[in-house]
Design an enzyme around this catalytic site. Structure first.
Site, PDB file in Angstrom:
ATOM      1  N   PRO A  88       0.996  -1.262  -0.057  1.00 44.66           N
ATOM      2  CA  PRO A  88       0.069   0.136   0.016  1.00 44.66           C
ATOM      3  C   PRO A  88       0.879   1.244  -0.029  1.00 44.66           C
ATOM      4  O   PRO A  88       0.276   2.318  -0.092  1.00 44.66           O
ATOM      5  CB  PRO A  88      -0.853   0.104   1.258  1.00 44.66           C
ATOM      6  N   GLU A 115       2.063  -7.824   8.908  1.00 40.97           N
ATOM      7  CA  GLU A 115       2.180  -6.385   8.988  1.00 40.97           C
ATOM      8  C   GLU A 115       2.922  -5.918   7.853  1.00 40.97           C
ATOM      9  O   GLU A 115       3.161  -4.600   7.699  1.00 40.97           O
ATOM     10  CB  GLU A 115       3.049  -5.923  10.285  1.00 40.97           C
ATOM     11  N   ARG A 153      -4.526  -7.598 -20.619  1.00 41.50           N
ATOM     12  CA  ARG A 153      -5.525  -7.443 -21.485  1.00 41.50           C
ATOM     13  C   ARG A 153      -4.800  -6.554 -22.398  1.00 41.50           C
ATOM     14  O   ARG A 153      -5.160  -6.247 -23.661  1.00 41.50           O
ATOM     15  CB  ARG A 153      -6.410  -6.401 -20.685  1.00 41.50           C
ATOM     16  N   ASP A 168     -11.586   0.874 -24.028  1.00 39.29           N
ATOM     17  CA  ASP A 168     -11.697   0.789 -22.668  1.00 39.29           C
ATOM     18  C   ASP A 168     -11.619   2.303 -22.037  1.00 39.29           C
ATOM     19  O   ASP A 168     -10.705   3.214 -22.610  1.00 39.29           O
ATOM     20  CB  ASP A 168     -10.777   0.071 -21.784  1.00 39.29           C
TER      21      ASP A 168
HETATM   22  N1  SAM Z   1       1.271  -2.401   7.560  1.00 43.00           N
HETATM   23  C1  SAM Z   1       1.135  -2.165   6.171  1.00 43.00           C
HETATM   24  C2  SAM Z   1       1.089  -0.663   5.921  1.00 43.00           C
HETATM   25  O1  SAM Z   1       0.314  -0.340   6.362  1.00 43.00           O
HETATM   26  O2  SAM Z   1       1.655  -0.233   4.753  1.00 43.00           O
HETATM   27  C3  SAM Z   1       0.337  -2.993   5.465  1.00 43.00           C
HETATM   28  C4  SAM Z   1       0.422  -4.436   5.267  1.00 43.00           C
HETATM   29  S1  SAM Z   1      -0.844  -5.148   4.623  1.00 43.00           S
HETATM   30  C5  SAM Z   1      -1.820  -5.933   6.122  1.00 43.00           C
HETATM   31  C6  SAM Z   1      -0.219  -6.898   4.022  1.00 43.00           C
HETATM   32  C7  SAM Z   1       0.267  -6.877   2.538  1.00 43.00           C
HETATM   33  O3  SAM Z   1      -0.810  -6.920   1.713  1.00 43.00           O
HETATM   34  C8  SAM Z   1       1.261  -6.144   2.150  1.00 43.00           C
HETATM   35  O4  SAM Z   1       2.543  -6.437   2.686  1.00 43.00           O
HETATM   36  C9  SAM Z   1       1.159  -6.012   0.560  1.00 43.00           C
HETATM   37  O5  SAM Z   1       1.689  -6.722   0.093  1.00 43.00           O
HETATM   38  C10 SAM Z   1      -0.391  -6.159   0.533  1.00 43.00           C
HETATM   39  N2  SAM Z   1      -1.250  -5.050   0.421  1.00 43.00           N
HETATM   40  C11 SAM Z   1      -2.090  -4.677   1.190  1.00 43.00           C
HETATM   41  N3  SAM Z   1      -2.972  -3.366   0.613  1.00 43.00           N
HETATM   42  C12 SAM Z   1      -2.274  -3.340  -0.652  1.00 43.00           C
HETATM   43  C13 SAM Z   1      -2.342  -2.458  -1.697  1.00 43.00           C
HETATM   44  N4  SAM Z   1      -3.272  -1.409  -1.434  1.00 43.00           N
HETATM   45  N5  SAM Z   1      -1.882  -2.458  -2.782  1.00 43.00           N
HETATM   46  C14 SAM Z   1      -0.915  -3.698  -2.964  1.00 43.00           C
HETATM   47  N6  SAM Z   1      -0.685  -4.338  -1.825  1.00 43.00           N
HETATM   48  C15 SAM Z   1      -1.210  -4.246  -0.838  1.00 43.00           C
END
Ligand code: SAM
Length: 264
Positions: A88, A115, A153, A168
């Site tokens: 994220p 996490e 795609r 698209d």
């Molecule tokens: N503690 C982290 C933070 O707040 O940045 C979030 C960890 S999340 C619970 C666990 C995993 O989900 C991340 O390491 C990532 O690989 C994936 N993930 C969660 N949200 C995502 C997003 N919006 N885009 C891409 N990957 C995501």
């Protein structure tokens, strides 16, 4: 295109490769999805891939060593390719990022959990950090699936009908000939209708039944501009609009300010 997906849940992907576009693209040899179980790169008999965070706090963090070993194994044949950490905290995924990735012959995708992932992976292993949106998922698998679907795609020949990706939302038509009715670049798509022409008392816009291609083109362009202005006005800041588009947009804005007729 080869996607190497590093995950602790390889089975997660069995559904997405068994349906639709990705199934067809894999069967046709246009795409190969290689799933790598991160636990195969752990070095203890419990196949541990996570540990508690330094500095305290809740939850667990992916250790760096199994991830570095997994990517080293992928590079064993000397191959060089982008390594994308789904996170994220990454740069935001979009149609233009999908286009950028579609030019690569191979991509590695690292799916985090818990996490998150030891920061040294983002700093020294991944070549890119990608987020699919400003919200937090429990794992990177869904994000990897989104990325693979959007990139596939755009691979020439992967869609049965090439014109449909050129038309698209967010598309940048390669030529102005994509069926004659492409959406303007980087804007939302126009609304689509199919039979029946009337359903539940709601009629399909008459112009679409008229057979008049120029009027249909004008109507669609107007709806593209109107929908983009209402739903995603920021896209209009960067879209290359022609004088006709600008005039149409002014008309749309003026019409929106006009008081509607009183209800009878
Ligand atoms: N503690 C982290 C933070 O707040 O940045 C979030 C960890 S999340 C619970 C666990 C995993 O989900 C991340 O390491 C990532 O690989 C994936 N993930 C969660 N949200 C995502 C997003 N919006 N885009 C891409 N990957 C995501």
């Amino acid at each position: 295109m080869i996607f190497d997906v590093v995950t602790i849940f390889p089975d997660f992907f069995s559904g997405i490769v068994a349906h639709g576009l990705l199934k067809r693209a894999c069967a046709a040899g246009q795409v190969e999805i290689r799933l790598h179980d991160l636990r195969d790169y752990a070095d203890d008999r419990h196949r541990t891939v996570d540990d508690r965070p330094f500095g305290g706090g809740p939850g667990m963090v992916f250790k760096p060593e199994p991830l570095f070993r997994a990517v080293e194994a992928l590079r064993r044949d000397g191959a060089s390719f982008p390594v994308i950490l789904l996170s994220p905290q990454g740069r935001l995924f979009s149609q233009s990022v999908a286009r950028e990735f579609a030019r690569q012959p191979r991509l590695a995708l690292i799916c985090g959990r818990y996490e998150g992932v030891d920061e040294r992976v983002a700093e020294h292993l991944a070549t890119d950090e990608i987020s699919i949106g400003d919200y937090v998922l429990s794992g990177g698998e869904l994000a990897a699936a989104v990325l693979m679907e959007a990139v596939t795609r755009l691979i020439p020949g992967a869609l049965g009908n090439e014109a449909s990706s050129e038309q698209d939302s967010f598309a940048v038509p390669e030529s102005s000939e994509g069926g004659g009715l492409p959406a303007p670049p980087e804007l939302l798509d126009f609304p689509q209708y199919t039979r029946p022409a009337e359903f539940g008392g709601w009629k399909v816009p008459e112009v679409l039944l008229s057979g008049n291609h120029e009027e249909i083109r004008q109507w669609r362009r107007r709806r593209v501009l109107e929908k983009t202005w209402r739903q995603r006005p920021e896209l209009l800041q960067t879209a290359p609009l022609g004088p006709q588009d600008r005039a149409m947009l002014e008309e749309i804005k003026r019409a929106a300010l006009e008081p509607t007729a009183p209800m009878k």
